[in-house]
Scaffold this active site. Structure first.
Site, PDB file in Angstrom:
ATOM      1  N   ASP A  81       0.814  -1.212   0.000  1.00 37.64           N
ATOM      2  CA  ASP A  81       0.000   0.000   0.000  1.00 37.64           C
ATOM      3  C   ASP A  81       0.852   1.268   0.000  1.00 37.64           C
ATOM      4  O   ASP A  81       2.074   1.211   0.141  1.00 37.64           O
ATOM      5  CB  ASP A  81      -0.963  -0.013   1.205  1.00 37.64           C
ATOM      6  CG  ASP A  81      -0.268  -0.364   2.520  1.00 37.64           C
ATOM      7  OD1 ASP A  81       0.979  -0.341   2.566  1.00 37.64           O
ATOM      8  OD2 ASP A  81      -0.965  -0.657   3.495  1.00 37.64           O
ATOM      9  N   ASN A 146      -7.523  -2.133  14.289  1.00 35.69           N
ATOM     10  CA  ASN A 146      -8.927  -2.429  13.965  1.00 35.69           C
ATOM     11  C   ASN A 146      -9.052  -3.655  13.051  1.00 35.69           C
ATOM     12  O   ASN A 146     -10.104  -3.903  12.485  1.00 35.69           O
ATOM     13  CB  ASN A 146      -9.597  -1.213  13.305  1.00 35.69           C
ATOM     14  CG  ASN A 146      -8.928  -0.812  11.996  1.00 35.69           C
ATOM     15  OD1 ASN A 146      -8.009  -1.495  11.527  1.00 35.69           O
ATOM     16  ND2 ASN A 146      -9.381   0.277  11.397  1.00 35.69           N
ATOM     17  N   HIS A 148      -7.286  -4.197  10.226  1.00 30.87           N
ATOM     18  CA  HIS A 148      -7.017  -4.017   8.798  1.00 30.87           C
ATOM     19  C   HIS A 148      -5.729  -4.720   8.373  1.00 30.87           C
ATOM     20  O   HIS A 148      -4.803  -4.901   9.168  1.00 30.87           O
ATOM     21  CB  HIS A 148      -7.030  -2.531   8.389  1.00 30.87           C
ATOM     22  CG  HIS A 148      -5.858  -1.701   8.792  1.00 30.87           C
ATOM     23  ND1 HIS A 148      -5.999  -0.438   9.335  1.00 30.87           N
ATOM     24  CD2 HIS A 148      -4.522  -1.908   8.713  1.00 30.87           C
ATOM     25  CE1 HIS A 148      -4.807   0.069   9.564  1.00 30.87           C
ATOM     26  NE2 HIS A 148      -3.892  -0.801   9.196  1.00 30.87           N
ATOM     27  N   GLU A 153      -9.726  -1.527   5.357  1.00 28.82           N
ATOM     28  CA  GLU A 153     -10.372  -1.214   6.625  1.00 28.82           C
ATOM     29  C   GLU A 153     -11.588  -2.103   6.857  1.00 28.82           C
ATOM     30  O   GLU A 153     -12.122  -2.705   5.903  1.00 28.82           O
ATOM     31  CB  GLU A 153     -10.807   0.259   6.616  1.00 28.82           C
ATOM     32  CG  GLU A 153      -9.649   1.257   6.481  1.00 28.82           C
ATOM     33  CD  GLU A 153      -8.891   1.495   7.778  1.00 28.82           C
ATOM     34  OE1 GLU A 153      -8.757   0.555   8.591  1.00 28.82           O
ATOM     35  OE2 GLU A 153      -8.411   2.627   7.980  1.00 28.82           O
TER      36      GLU A 153
HETATM   37  C1  GLP Z   1      -0.438   0.557   8.666  1.00 26.96           C
HETATM   38  C2  GLP Z   1      -0.173  -0.184   7.334  1.00 26.96           C
HETATM   39  C3  GLP Z   1      -0.335  -1.653   7.503  1.00 26.96           C
HETATM   40  C4  GLP Z   1       0.314  -2.054   8.805  1.00 26.96           C
HETATM   41  C5  GLP Z   1      -0.509  -1.535   9.957  1.00 26.96           C
HETATM   42  C6  GLP Z   1       0.125  -1.742  11.318  1.00 26.96           C
HETATM   43  O1  GLP Z   1      -1.355   1.571   8.606  1.00 26.96           O
HETATM   44  N1  GLP Z   1      -0.947   0.248   6.237  1.00 26.96           N
HETATM   45  O2  GLP Z   1       0.221  -2.329   6.391  1.00 26.96           O
HETATM   46  O3  GLP Z   1       0.374  -3.443   8.903  1.00 26.96           O
HETATM   47  O4  GLP Z   1      -0.898  -0.204   9.743  1.00 26.96           O
HETATM   48  O5  GLP Z   1       1.200  -0.886  11.531  1.00 26.96           O
HETATM   49  P1  GLP Z   1       2.249  -1.065  12.692  1.00 26.96           P
HETATM   50  O6  GLP Z   1       3.081  -2.217  12.321  1.00 26.96           O
HETATM   51  O7  GLP Z   1       3.023   0.225  12.710  1.00 26.96           O
HETATM   52  O8  GLP Z   1       1.482  -1.297  13.937  1.00 26.96           O
END
Ligand code: GLP
Length: 254
Positions: A81, A146, A148, A153
């Site tokens: 992404d 949440n 995702h 989402e």
């Molecule tokens: C982000 C990314 C995800 C990631 C998630 C968790 O927003 N788009 O790909 O897995 O949130 O992030 P983190 O590893 O910093 O908790």
């Protein structure tokens, strides 16, 4: 693996759950999975992720490349992404993140690196098209608080391919830490592989650590698969390894 890790096979799914003691151990376990793939298939296709979670794994990959000479020159990557509306060279773009935290430390070729970019359906279709010529060997995932995956989402149909999404407030609040703790600086939209795109990978490697992931982890593994928790779609995947620390696993009951 240390003697203290617990391995759980989840009934009626192809999920293998490894519970480690802490973030460092989780990163090491994730590295072992990644290394096995890269070592056995020098031209492997890796689906990669951003966020705080993969940083430990990426450090291990760079160290292994520098110490043991594991080569990435024939490896291809596709990232999950990217934010919409940030210049690729913005300090918080996922393009910058990946180059700073992984690609610059490897011998990977820039032409083999792919990240989605843009804000139109045509941009999404172009990314799907680029992926069609490849089979992703392993898709690395983190998980949002949440539930995702990528930026899919809650509420996202499991059939979606790469698409433009509006980020939920929880996600923007969680990610504000990268934007001077100011939610107003966090982009409102992103381009992300869809859940159907993610599900095409041969193998999924999901890493989650910390207490703020415990509810999402429980819904992913023990909940009935539902769009309320996008990660629960993974219960229907043929080969999933979930690596947790004890805090992220703390709400699992089964
Ligand atoms: C982000 C990314 C995800 C990631 C998630 C968790 O927003 N788009 O790909 O897995 O949130 O992030 P983190 O590893 O910093 O908790």
């Amino acid at each position: 693996m240390s003697n203290f890790d617990i391995i759980i096979f989840v009934e009626d799914t192809n999920m293998k759950i490894i519970v480690t003691n802490n973030y460092e151990e989780a990163s090491l376990e994730a590295f072992k999975v990644m290394k096995e793939i890269v070592a056995n298939k020098p031209n492997a296709v890796l689906g990669l992720a951003t966020g705080s979670t993969p940083l430990g794994l990426y450090k291990n990959m760079i160290e292994d490349h520098k110490t043991n000479g594991t080569s990435y020159k024939d490896i291809t990557t596709f990232n999950l992404d990217e934010y919409v509306g940030l210049d690729r060279n913005h300090r918080e773009s996922y393009y910058t993140f990946m180059h700073t935290n992984l690609f610059s430390g490897l011998d990977i070729l820039e032409e083999n690196v792919h990240l989605p970019f843009g804000n139109t359906q045509a941009d999404c279709d172009a990314y799907e098209k680029a992926m069609e010529d490849y089979q992703v060997d392993v898709q690395l995932l983190g998980i949002g608080g949440n539930g995702h995956i990528g930026f899919n989402e809650p509420g996202t149909p499991f059939e979606k391919t790469t698409n433009i999404v509006e980020l939920q407030e929880r996600t923007r609040t969680d990610n504000a830490r990268f934007f001077d703790n100011d939610i107003n600086q966090v982009p409102t939209h992103a381009i992300t592989m869809g859940i159907a795109t993610i599900m095409k990978a041969n193998k999924v490697l999901l890493v989650a650590t910390g207490e703020n992931k415990a509810d999402a982890v429980k819904a992913m593994i023990e909940g009935v698969p539902s769009v309320d928790c996008p990660a629960s779609a993974l219960q229907n995947h043929k080969d999933v390894v979930v690596i947790l620390d004890t805090a992220a696993a703390s709400k699992l009951t089964k």
